[in-house]
Design an enzyme around this catalytic site. Structure first.
Site, mmCIF file in Angstrom:
data_model
loop_
_atom_site.group_PDB
_atom_site.id
_atom_site.type_symbol
_atom_site.label_atom_id
_atom_site.label_comp_id
_atom_site.label_asym_id
_atom_site.label_seq_id
_atom_site.Cartn_x
_atom_site.Cartn_y
_atom_site.Cartn_z
ATOM 1 N N GLU A 140 -12.567 36.267 3.092
ATOM 2 C CA GLU A 140 -11.255 35.980 3.712
ATOM 3 C C GLU A 140 -10.193 36.959 3.211
ATOM 4 O O GLU A 140 -9.087 36.557 2.835
ATOM 5 C CB GLU A 140 -10.798 34.547 3.379
ATOM 6 C CG GLU A 140 -11.789 33.468 3.737
ATOM 7 C CD GLU A 140 -11.272 32.048 3.491
ATOM 8 O OE1 GLU A 140 -10.069 31.877 3.233
ATOM 9 O OE2 GLU A 140 -12.096 31.118 3.561
ATOM 10 N N GLU A 167 -13.880 25.576 -1.630
ATOM 11 C CA GLU A 167 -12.758 25.235 -2.525
ATOM 12 C C GLU A 167 -12.914 23.874 -3.200
ATOM 13 O O GLU A 167 -12.029 23.021 -3.121
ATOM 14 C CB GLU A 167 -11.441 25.299 -1.741
ATOM 15 C CG GLU A 167 -11.194 26.668 -1.131
ATOM 16 C CD GLU A 167 -9.997 26.741 -0.190
ATOM 17 O OE1 GLU A 167 -9.198 25.797 -0.177
ATOM 18 O OE2 GLU A 167 -9.886 27.743 0.530
ATOM 19 N N ASP A 208 -7.203 39.203 2.573
ATOM 20 C CA ASP A 208 -5.896 39.666 3.035
ATOM 21 C C ASP A 208 -5.019 39.888 1.810
ATOM 22 O O ASP A 208 -5.319 39.383 0.731
ATOM 23 C CB ASP A 208 -5.237 38.740 4.077
ATOM 24 C CG ASP A 208 -5.083 37.295 3.648
ATOM 25 O OD1 ASP A 208 -5.212 36.992 2.443
ATOM 26 O OD2 ASP A 208 -4.812 36.445 4.520
ATOM 27 N N HIS A 250 -8.011 36.395 -1.190
ATOM 28 C CA HIS A 250 -6.605 36.311 -0.778
ATOM 29 C C HIS A 250 -5.753 36.859 -1.921
ATOM 30 O O HIS A 250 -5.599 36.216 -2.961
ATOM 31 C CB HIS A 250 -6.203 34.857 -0.508
ATOM 32 C CG HIS A 250 -6.864 34.276 0.703
ATOM 33 N ND1 HIS A 250 -6.587 34.728 1.980
ATOM 34 C CD2 HIS A 250 -7.781 33.289 0.846
ATOM 35 C CE1 HIS A 250 -7.309 34.036 2.848
ATOM 36 N NE2 HIS A 250 -8.047 33.163 2.191
ATOM 37 N N ASN A 303 -17.905 28.824 -1.186
ATOM 38 C CA ASN A 303 -16.800 29.740 -0.893
ATOM 39 C C ASN A 303 -15.530 29.303 -1.632
ATOM 40 O O ASN A 303 -15.173 28.131 -1.595
ATOM 41 C CB ASN A 303 -16.554 29.698 0.626
ATOM 42 C CG ASN A 303 -15.608 30.771 1.123
ATOM 43 O OD1 ASN A 303 -15.740 31.943 0.755
ATOM 44 N ND2 ASN A 303 -14.661 30.398 1.972
HETATM 45 O O1 G3I Z 1 -3.689 23.047 16.051
HETATM 46 C C1 G3I Z 1 -2.318 22.763 15.771
HETATM 47 C C2 G3I Z 1 -1.503 22.891 17.016
HETATM 48 O O2 G3I Z 1 -1.920 21.924 17.934
HETATM 49 C C3 G3I Z 1 -0.020 22.733 16.655
HETATM 50 O O3 G3I Z 1 0.750 22.975 17.774
HETATM 51 C C4 G3I Z 1 0.381 23.711 15.561
HETATM 52 C C5 G3I Z 1 1.809 23.521 15.105
HETATM 53 O O4 G3I Z 1 2.004 23.985 13.795
HETATM 54 O O5 G3I Z 1 -0.451 23.512 14.464
HETATM 55 C C6 G3I Z 1 -1.804 23.753 14.757
HETATM 56 O O6 G3I Z 1 -2.576 23.613 13.609
HETATM 57 C C7 G3I Z 1 -2.475 24.640 12.649
HETATM 58 C C8 G3I Z 1 -3.847 25.265 12.463
HETATM 59 O O7 G3I Z 1 -3.826 26.188 11.396
HETATM 60 C C9 G3I Z 1 -4.320 25.987 13.726
HETATM 61 O O8 G3I Z 1 -3.443 27.003 14.052
HETATM 62 C C10 G3I Z 1 -2.014 24.009 11.336
HETATM 63 O O9 G3I Z 1 -0.677 23.574 11.482
HETATM 64 C C11 G3I Z 1 -2.107 25.021 10.223
HETATM 65 O O10 G3I Z 1 -1.856 24.344 8.990
HETATM 66 C C12 G3I Z 1 -3.499 25.613 10.165
HETATM 67 O O11 G3I Z 1 -3.528 26.581 9.131
HETATM 68 C C13 G3I Z 1 -4.802 27.071 8.761
HETATM 69 C C14 G3I Z 1 -5.069 26.743 7.289
HETATM 70 O O12 G3I Z 1 -6.327 27.267 6.919
HETATM 71 C C15 G3I Z 1 -5.062 25.249 7.052
HETATM 72 O O13 G3I Z 1 -5.414 24.953 5.752
HETATM 73 C C16 G3I Z 1 -4.812 28.562 8.941
HETATM 74 O O14 G3I Z 1 -4.699 28.872 10.335
HETATM 75 C C17 G3I Z 1 -6.124 29.149 8.391
HETATM 76 O O15 G3I Z 1 -6.038 30.540 8.369
HETATM 77 C C18 G3I Z 1 -6.339 28.666 6.959
HETATM 78 O O16 G3I Z 1 -7.583 29.163 6.526
HETATM 79 C C19 G3I Z 1 -7.958 28.856 5.174
HETATM 80 C C20 G3I Z 1 -9.477 28.849 5.119
HETATM 81 O O17 G3I Z 1 -9.991 27.975 6.094
HETATM 82 C C21 G3I Z 1 -9.974 28.466 3.742
HETATM 83 N N1 G3I Z 1 -9.409 29.320 2.723
HETATM 84 C C22 G3I Z 1 -7.953 29.443 2.757
HETATM 85 C C23 G3I Z 1 -7.484 29.889 4.127
HETATM 86 C C24 G3I Z 1 -6.014 30.116 4.136
HETATM 87 O O18 G3I Z 1 -5.307 28.937 3.899
#
Ligand code: G3I
Length: 397
Positions: A289, A170, A291, A258, A216
């Site tokens: 990715e 990105e 969905d 997405h 990507n």
């Molecule tokens: O790890 C912490 C945890 O300790 C805490 O308790 C919890 C409370 O909200 O947050 C946890 O972190 C979260 C993390 O995912 C792990 O679950 C973050 O808040 C959350 O923002 C994060 O979101 C991820 C997101 O990327 C962040 O940008 C999504 O799971 C993940 O699916 C998403 O993946 C991205 C790809 O890497 C790149 N392309 C887009 C895609 C979707 O956004």
């Protein structure tokens, strides 16, 4: 002589296609493709069908279905978060490999390939890094060196175990950003300039000569105007063309996929054309990715089937468009869903106004949805002459 050589080449090609499409023989039991996993059906085309894996869900002893399906249904896995910089090096100089190692081991045990995600991204960076740059305690020169070290450390650790790496993720803006003319965006471009992209690929290649190195991004499923100022696919195409012309080892373009049922989206021919255009650069392609989310109106949440059914159908159609296009283009090596169950999907936590969800191929109770069955059908009904085995590029030196 020449003619004989071509006959041999032809015979080998036919044998390869036949082998990949052979119906597996099972003693006394008719072959039932619908009983096969997505991963197994993908193998008929040399296509890996993968999923992003949420390590917390994988380790949840009260949720055994997650682990069972992640192991049995897919031929490839991606760490949803466990290989991101903030996960690997939460404290400067102290790497925590536990979760990432666990996924790689899970894949080995289940004979799955691994897509490494992600080496360079503006998001999910450790706070020590971003705050150090913000307060000036990390200089630009030091930042570049930290990036080199990070890529080298991570890629070296998993050398030989990662099939495809998302090296840069990105890097390009969207038309709704300011300025609206497409440009290199985010933390890395702001601090190091766009030259970090070529550097990153070169450092990754030096650490693993065999992994396929991907750029990507999202919203590149189809081409638009063809003007790189407002057509993100064209911008990415031009970028990769330029990088490869300079000898930068970019081996693939990952299209995230997405999508949302509330949007117009694309048809199979448009998506096929985009994959073909990327392929013309000599690179592999992949959906990385996938969905398809939907708006969860009050009626949907109340269980109104007149609102739910069109969403399930539109979702299935969009999953299928990307799968058919991928099957049609031999450079498309893998099709990865970004989570496979609505029980564990990033979507509801991300989109609240209006709430969105229903984005994956299994519902919250692990019941396969229409989208799952459509993907299966696409894999079952595809074959020669239109769908042929995959052709992977040699990793570029
Ligand atoms: O790890 C912490 C945890 O300790 C805490 O308790 C919890 C409370 O909200 O947050 C946890 O972190 C979260 C993390 O995912 C792990 O679950 C973050 O808040 C959350 O923002 C994060 O979101 C991820 C997101 O990327 C962040 O940008 C999504 O799971 C993940 O699916 C998403 O993946 C991205 C790809 O890497 C790149 N392309 C887009 C895609 C979707 O956004």
């Amino acid at each position: 002589m020449k003619q004989r050589r071509w006959i041999t080449v032809g015979a080998v090609a036919v044998a390869t296609v036949a082998a990949l499409n052979a119906v597996p023989a099972t003693a006394n039991r008719p072959y039932d493709p619908t009983a096969q996993s997505l991963g197994a059906l993908g193998q008929r085309h040399g296509l890996q069908v993968g999923t992003a894996v949420d390590l917390a869900a994988l380790n949840d002893a009260n949720d055994p279905q997650y682990r069972r399906l992640a192991a049995s249904e897919f031929s490839s896995v991606t760490a949803e978060n466990a290989m991101k910089w903030e996960s690997l090096e939460p404290t400067r100089g102290v790497y925590d490999w536990a979760a990432a190692d666990q996924l790689v081991e899970f894949a080995r045990r289940n004979k799955q390939s691994v897509r490494g995600h992600v080496l360079v991204w503006h998001s999910q960076l450790p706070t020590w890094l971003t705050s150090g740059v913000a307060d000036g305690s990390i200089s630009k020169q030091e930042l570049r060196e930290l990036l080199r070290k990070h890529i080298t450390t991570v890629v070296s650790r998993y050398k030989g175990k990662i099939w495809q790496w998302d090296v840069v993720n990105e890097a390009v803006s969207d038309p709704w950003d300011t300025p609206s003319t497409l440009h290199y965006k985010g933390f890395w471009a702001q601090n190091l300039g766009p030259g970090y992209i070529a550097d990153a690929f070169r450092w990754a290649r030096a650490a693993d000569p065999r992994a396929l190195l991907f750029y990507n991004d999202y919203n590149i499923e189809a081409f638009g105007s063809g003007n790189p100022a407002d057509d993100k696919s064209q911008f990415v195409y031009d970028m990769v063309k330029g990088l490869r012309a300079q000898g930068v080892p970019v081996d693939g373009i990952g299209s995230q996929g997405h999508l949302g049922t509330q949007y117009g989206n694309y048809d199979t021919l448009q998506v096929t054309a985009a994959l073909k255009k990327f392929t013309s650069l000599g690179v592999a392609t992949a959906f990385t990715e996938v969905d398809v989310r939907s708006e969860l109106t009050e009626a949907v949440q109340a269980g109104n089937s007149a609102e739910i059914n069109p969403r399930l159908q539109a979702s299935a159609a969009n999953f299928s468009v990307l799968m058919k296009a991928c099957l049609a283009v031999r450079s498309c090596l893998s099709y990865t869903v970004w989570g496979f169950t609505d029980r564990h999907s990033w979507v509801p936590g991300w989109f609240n106004e209006p709430p969105q969800g229903m984005a994956t191929i299994y519902d919250e109770n692990y019941q396969p949805k229409r989208a799952y069955h459509e993907l299966k059908s696409d894999l079952i009904f595809a074959g020669p002459p239109y769908v042929l085995p995959r052709i992977a590029p040699k990793p570029r030196r």
